[in-house]
Design a protein around this motif. Structure first.
Motif, PDB file in Angstrom:
ATOM      1  N   MET A   1       3.076  -5.222 -14.825  1.00 22.45           N
ATOM      2  CA  MET A   1       3.245  -5.563 -13.434  1.00 22.45           C
ATOM      3  C   MET A   1       2.285  -4.738 -12.570  1.00 22.45           C
ATOM      4  N   ILE A   2       2.204  -3.446 -12.855  1.00 21.76           N
ATOM      5  CA  ILE A   2       1.320  -2.583 -12.070  1.00 21.76           C
ATOM      6  C   ILE A   2      -0.139  -2.983 -12.292  1.00 21.76           C
ATOM      7  N   ALA A   3      -0.495  -3.356 -13.521  1.00 20.04           N
ATOM      8  CA  ALA A   3      -1.863  -3.817 -13.782  1.00 20.04           C
ATOM      9  C   ALA A   3      -2.190  -5.055 -12.944  1.00 20.04           C
ATOM     10  N   ARG A   4      -1.222  -5.947 -12.808  1.00 18.42           N
ATOM     11  CA  ARG A   4      -1.444  -7.149 -11.983  1.00 18.42           C
ATOM     12  C   ARG A   4      -1.583  -6.791 -10.502  1.00 18.42           C
ATOM     13  N   LEU A   5      -0.799  -5.813 -10.065  1.00 18.84           N
ATOM     14  CA  LEU A   5      -0.929  -5.366  -8.673  1.00 18.84           C
ATOM     15  C   LEU A   5      -2.307  -4.744  -8.437  1.00 18.84           C
ATOM     16  N   LEU A   6      -2.789  -3.957  -9.394  1.00 18.24           N
ATOM     17  CA  LEU A   6      -4.129  -3.365  -9.269  1.00 18.24           C
ATOM     18  C   LEU A   6      -5.199  -4.457  -9.235  1.00 18.24           C
ATOM     19  N   HIS A   7      -5.018  -5.482 -10.042  1.00 18.09           N
ATOM     20  CA  HIS A   7      -5.951  -6.611 -10.041  1.00 18.09           C
ATOM     21  C   HIS A   7      -5.934  -7.303  -8.671  1.00 18.09           C
ATOM     22  N   ALA A   8      -4.750  -7.511  -8.121  1.00 22.20           N
ATOM     23  CA  ALA A   8      -4.631  -8.137  -6.803  1.00 22.20           C
ATOM     24  C   ALA A   8      -5.294  -7.270  -5.736  1.00 22.20           C
ATOM     25  N   HIS A   9      -5.177  -5.955  -5.855  1.00 26.28           N
ATOM     26  CA  HIS A   9      -5.812  -5.037  -4.911  1.00 26.28           C
ATOM     27  C   HIS A   9      -7.331  -5.139  -5.007  1.00 26.28           C
ATOM     28  N   ARG A  10      -7.868  -5.133  -6.232  1.00 24.46           N
ATOM     29  CA  ARG A  10      -9.321  -5.253  -6.424  1.00 24.46           C
ATOM     30  C   ARG A  10      -9.859  -6.582  -5.879  1.00 24.46           C
ATOM     31  N   ASN A  11      -9.047  -7.629  -5.947  1.00 22.47           N
ATOM     32  CA  ASN A  11      -9.473  -8.941  -5.456  1.00 22.47           C
ATOM     33  C   ASN A  11      -9.206  -9.142  -3.965  1.00 22.47           C
ATOM     34  N   GLY A  12      -8.657  -8.109  -3.303  1.00 20.55           N
ATOM     35  CA  GLY A  12      -8.443  -8.185  -1.862  1.00 20.55           C
ATOM     36  C   GLY A  12      -7.136  -8.823  -1.431  1.00 20.55           C
ATOM     37  N   ALA A  13      -6.275  -9.181  -2.376  1.00 17.78           N
ATOM     38  CA  ALA A  13      -4.998  -9.802  -2.021  1.00 17.78           C
ATOM     39  C   ALA A  13      -4.001  -8.776  -1.478  1.00 17.78           C
ATOM     40  N   LEU A  14      -4.176  -7.512  -1.833  1.00 18.52           N
ATOM     41  CA  LEU A  14      -3.330  -6.423  -1.343  1.00 18.52           C
ATOM     42  C   LEU A  14      -4.213  -5.322  -0.801  1.00 18.52           C
ATOM     43  N   ASP A  15      -3.826  -4.757   0.358  1.00 21.17           N
ATOM     44  CA  ASP A  15      -4.569  -3.592   0.819  1.00 21.17           C
ATOM     45  C   ASP A  15      -3.977  -2.344   0.158  1.00 21.17           C
ATOM     46  N   THR A  16      -4.590  -1.188   0.393  1.00 21.96           N
ATOM     47  CA  THR A  16      -4.176   0.043  -0.286  1.00 21.96           C
ATOM     48  C   THR A  16      -2.739   0.416   0.063  1.00 21.96           C
ATOM     49  N   ASP A  17      -2.343   0.255   1.330  1.00 18.52           N
ATOM     50  CA  ASP A  17      -0.964   0.582   1.713  1.00 18.52           C
ATOM     51  C   ASP A  17       0.033  -0.333   1.008  1.00 18.52           C
ATOM     52  N   GLU A  18      -0.279  -1.632   0.926  1.00 16.56           N
ATOM     53  CA  GLU A  18       0.617  -2.566   0.240  1.00 16.56           C
ATOM     54  C   GLU A  18       0.719  -2.224  -1.241  1.00 16.56           C
ATOM     55  N   LEU A  19      -0.421  -1.929  -1.862  1.00 24.91           N
ATOM     56  CA  LEU A  19      -0.428  -1.561  -3.277  1.00 24.91           C
ATOM     57  C   LEU A  19       0.428  -0.321  -3.509  1.00 24.91           C
ATOM     58  N   SER A  20       0.207   0.717  -2.716  1.00 20.98           N
ATOM     59  CA  SER A  20       0.979   1.963  -2.870  1.00 20.98           C
ATOM     60  C   SER A  20       2.469   1.705  -2.697  1.00 20.98           C
TER      61      SER A  20
END
Length: 190
Positions: free
Chosen positions: A1-20
């Motif tokens: 799940m965390i790997a998918r969130l990191l992927h979404a962050h790299r692709n711009g779907a999540l900003d750093t605050d949302e990812l954290s």
């Protein structure tokens, strides 16, 4: 799940605050929330032993029992930041202000849930539950949490009599994941 969130962050779907926020939520929810919610369920059933016996006699009510526990005694306080200035009843809440919402109060509001102070595992799911958040902030582990709670409650009810609090309960702070720190408990004999 965390790997998918990191992927979404790299692709711009999540900003750093949302990812954290999501990673912290996953770690906290996966560890603390379910144990505190189960404790809150046992407290509710200790005050309503007839509901425990109903669950014992009708294990098919397990999912409804979970819904009722989440409505009657949710573990989480929802916190957000206002996206824009908000005016409510003459009060200005500026954009960016942290806002804490009480799912407990909302679930018992008589406008949303008639007879909301009554604990009844046969109650249908007539009002939306806020225990897992909503929209883009809906808990990704909600299905797993519901399954774990249903399995735990039906297994306990099938083997043990109603729970009984046997001493003082100590509580976590009421902000964030709330619930008992200690819950001295025993079960009535069958």
């Amino acid at each position: 799940m965390i790997a998918r969130l990191l992927h979404a962050h790299r692709n711009g779907a999540l900003d750093t605050d949302e990812l954290s926020g999501l990673v912290v939520d996953l770690l906290i929810a996966g560890f603390n929330t379910i144990s505190h919610q189960l404790s809150l369920a046992l407290i509710a059933f200790s005050y309503h032993p007839h509901q425990w016996m109903l669950l014992r006699e009708h294990p098919e009510l397990g999912e409804q029992a979970v819904n009722e526990v989440l409505r009657y005694s949710p573990t989480a306080t929802i916190w957000r930041h206002t996206a824009a200035d908000l005016h409510h009843k003459g009060l200005l809440i500026p954009a960016g202000t942290p806002v804490h919402l009480s799912a407990h109060a909302a679930h018992r509001d008589p406008h949303a849930c008639p007879d909301g102070d009554t604990f009844d595992i046969t109650r249908g799911r007539s009002t939306p539950l806020l225990a897992f958040g909503g929209g883009a902030h809906y808990c990704p582990g909600a299905a797993l949490a519901r399954t774990e709670l249903a399995e735990a409650l039906t297994a306990l009810a099938s083997r043990l009599g109603p729970p009984r609090i046997t001493g003082p309960v100590t509580w976590r702070p009421p902000v964030g994941v709330s619930g008992p720190e200690t819950l001295p408990l025993s079960f009535h004999p069958l």
